[in-house]
Design a protein around this motif. Structure first.
Motif, PDB file in Angstrom:
ATOM      1  N   GLY A   1       0.764  -1.224   0.000  1.00  0.00           N
ATOM      2  CA  GLY A   1       0.000   0.000   0.000  1.00  0.00           C
ATOM      3  C   GLY A   1       0.796   1.275   0.000  1.00  0.00           C
ATOM      4  N   PHE A   2       0.056   2.380   0.241  1.00  0.00           N
ATOM      5  CA  PHE A   2       0.602   3.728   0.237  1.00  0.00           C
ATOM      6  C   PHE A   2       0.493   4.327   1.639  1.00  0.00           C
ATOM      7  CE2 PHE A   2      -0.469   2.870  -4.120  1.00  0.00           C
ATOM      8  CZ  PHE A   2       0.432   3.580  -4.897  1.00  0.00           C
ATOM      9  N   TYR A   3       1.195   3.754   2.601  1.00  0.00           N
ATOM     10  CA  TYR A   3       1.158   4.261   3.976  1.00  0.00           C
ATOM     11  C   TYR A   3       1.931   5.579   4.084  1.00  0.00           C
ATOM     12  CZ  TYR A   3       0.055  -0.655   5.025  1.00  0.00           C
ATOM     13  OH  TYR A   3      -0.490  -1.911   5.042  1.00  0.00           O
ATOM     14  N   TYR A   4       1.392   6.528   4.826  1.00  0.00           N
ATOM     15  CA  TYR A   4       2.083   7.771   5.166  1.00  0.00           C
ATOM     16  C   TYR A   4       2.648   8.475   3.930  1.00  0.00           C
ATOM     17  CZ  TYR A   4       1.858   5.867   9.882  1.00  0.00           C
ATOM     18  OH  TYR A   4       1.421   5.339  11.062  1.00  0.00           O
ATOM     19  N   CYS A   5       1.916   8.409   2.837  1.00  0.00           N
ATOM     20  CA  CYS A   5       2.360   9.095   1.622  1.00  0.00           C
ATOM     21  C   CYS A   5       1.753  10.504   1.557  1.00  0.00           C
ATOM     22  CB  CYS A   5       1.949   8.308   0.378  1.00  0.00           C
ATOM     23  SG  CYS A   5       2.828   6.737   0.204  1.00  0.00           S
ATOM     24  N   ARG A   6       2.380  11.325   0.734  1.00  0.00           N
ATOM     25  CA  ARG A   6       1.861  12.669   0.518  1.00  0.00           C
ATOM     26  C   ARG A   6       1.761  12.894  -0.986  1.00  0.00           C
ATOM     27  NH1 ARG A   6       1.228  17.368   3.373  1.00  0.00           N
ATOM     28  NH2 ARG A   6       2.050  16.343   5.244  1.00  0.00           N
ATOM     29  N   PHE A   7       0.539  13.261  -1.407  1.00  0.00           N
ATOM     30  CA  PHE A   7       0.284  13.517  -2.825  1.00  0.00           C
ATOM     31  C   PHE A   7       0.052  15.018  -2.978  1.00  0.00           C
ATOM     32  CE2 PHE A   7      -1.039   9.233  -1.804  1.00  0.00           C
ATOM     33  CZ  PHE A   7      -0.577   8.457  -2.861  1.00  0.00           C
ATOM     34  N   TYR A   8       1.006  15.706  -3.627  1.00  0.00           N
ATOM     35  CA  TYR A   8       0.938  17.160  -3.693  1.00  0.00           C
ATOM     36  C   TYR A   8      -0.011  17.645  -4.783  1.00  0.00           C
ATOM     37  CZ  TYR A   8       4.842  17.348  -0.437  1.00  0.00           C
ATOM     38  OH  TYR A   8       5.630  17.215   0.682  1.00  0.00           O
ATOM     39  N   GLN A   9      -0.053  16.956  -5.892  1.00  0.00           N
ATOM     40  CA  GLN A   9      -0.937  17.353  -6.978  1.00  0.00           C
ATOM     41  C   GLN A   9      -1.905  16.201  -7.276  1.00  0.00           C
ATOM     42  OE1 GLN A   9       1.112  19.158 -10.295  1.00  0.00           O
ATOM     43  NE2 GLN A   9       2.620  20.165  -8.980  1.00  0.00           N
ATOM     44  N   LEU A  10      -2.359  16.100  -8.495  1.00  0.00           N
ATOM     45  CA  LEU A  10      -3.370  15.104  -8.843  1.00  0.00           C
ATOM     46  C   LEU A  10      -2.913  13.692  -8.487  1.00  0.00           C
ATOM     47  CD1 LEU A  10      -6.031  14.263 -10.314  1.00  0.00           C
ATOM     48  CD2 LEU A  10      -4.656  14.141 -12.411  1.00  0.00           C
ATOM     49  N   ALA A  11      -3.793  12.969  -7.795  1.00  0.00           N
ATOM     50  CA  ALA A  11      -3.569  11.549  -7.524  1.00  0.00           C
ATOM     51  C   ALA A  11      -4.605  10.766  -8.314  1.00  0.00           C
ATOM     52  CB  ALA A  11      -3.692  11.262  -6.034  1.00  0.00           C
ATOM     53  N   GLU A  12      -4.168  10.115  -9.363  1.00  0.00           N
ATOM     54  CA  GLU A  12      -5.074   9.471 -10.312  1.00  0.00           C
ATOM     55  C   GLU A  12      -5.016   7.946 -10.158  1.00  0.00           C
ATOM     56  OE1 GLU A  12      -7.795   8.933 -12.158  1.00  0.00           O
ATOM     57  OE2 GLU A  12      -7.304  10.788 -13.238  1.00  0.00           O
ATOM     58  N   PHE A  13      -6.122   7.380  -9.649  1.00  0.00           N
ATOM     59  CA  PHE A  13      -6.241   5.920  -9.513  1.00  0.00           C
ATOM     60  C   PHE A  13      -7.497   5.414 -10.217  1.00  0.00           C
ATOM     61  CE2 PHE A  13      -3.561   7.142  -5.953  1.00  0.00           C
ATOM     62  CZ  PHE A  13      -2.615   6.136  -5.886  1.00  0.00           C
ATOM     63  N   SER A  14      -8.028   6.193 -11.144  1.00  0.00           N
ATOM     64  CA  SER A  14      -9.253   5.810 -11.840  1.00  0.00           C
ATOM     65  C   SER A  14      -9.075   4.491 -12.577  1.00  0.00           C
ATOM     66  CB  SER A  14      -9.667   6.901 -12.828  1.00  0.00           C
ATOM     67  OG  SER A  14      -9.978   8.093 -12.134  1.00  0.00           O
ATOM     68  N   ARG A  15     -10.132   3.658 -12.491  1.00  0.00           N
ATOM     69  CA  ARG A  15     -10.191   2.373 -13.196  1.00  0.00           C
ATOM     70  C   ARG A  15      -9.083   1.403 -12.774  1.00  0.00           C
ATOM     71  NH1 ARG A  15     -13.634   2.347 -17.675  1.00  0.00           N
ATOM     72  NH2 ARG A  15     -14.517   4.396 -18.161  1.00  0.00           N
TER      73      ARG A  15
END
Length: 352
Positions: free
Chosen positions: A27-41
């Motif tokens: 997974g993505f524990y303790y992550c930081r997404f500054y701009q678009l986070a795209e997980f569509s589909r």
């Protein structure tokens, strides 16, 4: 495809995982997404977690599919986030989530359990809601055989949720006070009423009334709830009293009276003016019921039952008070009929 991956603590300037496939990922524990986070589909085949991550900009899980348990616990969404069309197969954990915008859960496939405990709605100053809610009215169960989605909402402002009754089952904290439970139900009912979800208003209100009855009347509560549901569906189907129970009770009394009419006439009640059509002459002498089984006896019994059941000039001075059981039977029949007539008049008047 990402078969086994651990993005713990990674900072993403922009994350584009559109149409990706994740295997048994950590997974993505303790992550930081500054701009678009795209997980569509994207497809998440294993148990997956975004716990304690921060999404600083728009995040999209449009039509993403989670085949096993997924956790968004303690995640912060600072901007818009959409789960529109997402599919949750088992349990979805959003406990401790913080939303700075109303998330989009439209057309979402509901999991078996949705953990929404202690979710925070921390809207920035100037964010205009216009009465907008976190709307699950267009959500769907994964299959016709799926049970309702169990939603845990303790510690969450339910005023921000719109929950359709046919898809959700409330799971409240065992430590919640009765007043807190009452407030939760009243808020959910109010939200559904304001949104025009009348079927959900009925469902939540009936469940709320059952809870109140169990609380106020202890062990007698379930019996009262059963009767309220059986009699008129807690007031939401008053027509049952007229179209089902009135003829049902009348026919039951008619059958009993038909079988025992000579005894009832002689020992319970004699009406001096009953059914002039049954008089063999023009005298004013009280008639006697036909003894032989047949049409005449049936018609006489219909008149006899109607006089008592509907209260048509019931003459109390003609009641034989020496036979307690028969007297109780007569007034039981009279009482049931009177109640039905009262509801009938109320039902007719309410239609105008």
């Amino acid at each position: 495809m990402f078969p086994y991956c651990d993005f713990s603590g990674v900072d993403f300037l922009e994350a584009d995982f559109y149409f990706s496939s994740f295997g048994e990922s950590w997974g993505f524990y303790y992550c930081r997404f500054y701009q678009l986070a795209e997980f569509s589909r994207s497809l998440f085949r294993g148990r997956f977690s975004f716990s304690s991550s921060v999404f600083g900009s728009t995040a999209s899980f449009h039509r993403a599919s989670f085949e096993k348990t997924v956790s968004f616990g303690e995640v912060i969404f600072k901007d818009n986030v959409t789960f529109n069309g997402a599919y949750f197969s088992q349990n979805a954990d959003f406990a401790g989530e913080t939303f700075h915008r109303i998330p989009d859960f439209s057309s979402v496939g509901l999991p078996d359990t949705l953990d929404f405990r202690n979710v925070k709605f921390d809207f920035p100053q100037g964010y205009y809601l216009n009465g907008e809610k976190l709307n699950f009215s267009r959500s769907r169960l994964r299959a016709p055989t799926q049970q309702k989605c169990a939603i845990l909402i303790s510690g969450t402002d339910v005023g921000q949720l719109l929950l359709p009754y046919d898809r959700f089952q409330l799971v409240l904290d065992s430590k919640a006070t009765y007043e807190e439970i009452v407030s939760t139900y009243e808020t959910i009912i109010s939200n559904c009423k304001n949104a025009g979800l009348l079927e959900s208003v009925e469902g939540w209100d009936i469940e709320y009334r059952k809870l109140q009855m169990r609380h106020d009347h202890d062990w007698v509560g379930p019996a009262i709830n059963w009767f309220n549901g059986w009699w008129w569906n807690f007031g939401y189907d008053r027509g049952l009293i007229l179209w089902r129970w009135l003829p049902c009770f009348f026919c039951c009394f008619l059958l009993i009276n038909y079988l025992f009419i000579p005894t009832l006439w002689n020992k319970m009640y004699q009406d001096p003016e009953l059914g002039i059509v049954f008089r063999k002459n023009k005298t004013k002498e009280p008639i006697r019921p036909p003894v032989k089984h047949g049409l005449q006896r049936f018609l006489f019994t219909v008149f006899y039952t109607a006089v008592i059941y509907f209260g048509f000039k019931l003459r109390h001075e003609s009641v034989n008070y020496k036979h307690g059981i028969l007297m109780a039977y007569l007034y039981f029949m009279y009482g049931v009929g009177t109640i039905h007539m009262a509801f009938a008049f109320s039902y007719i008047l309410s239609a105008y």
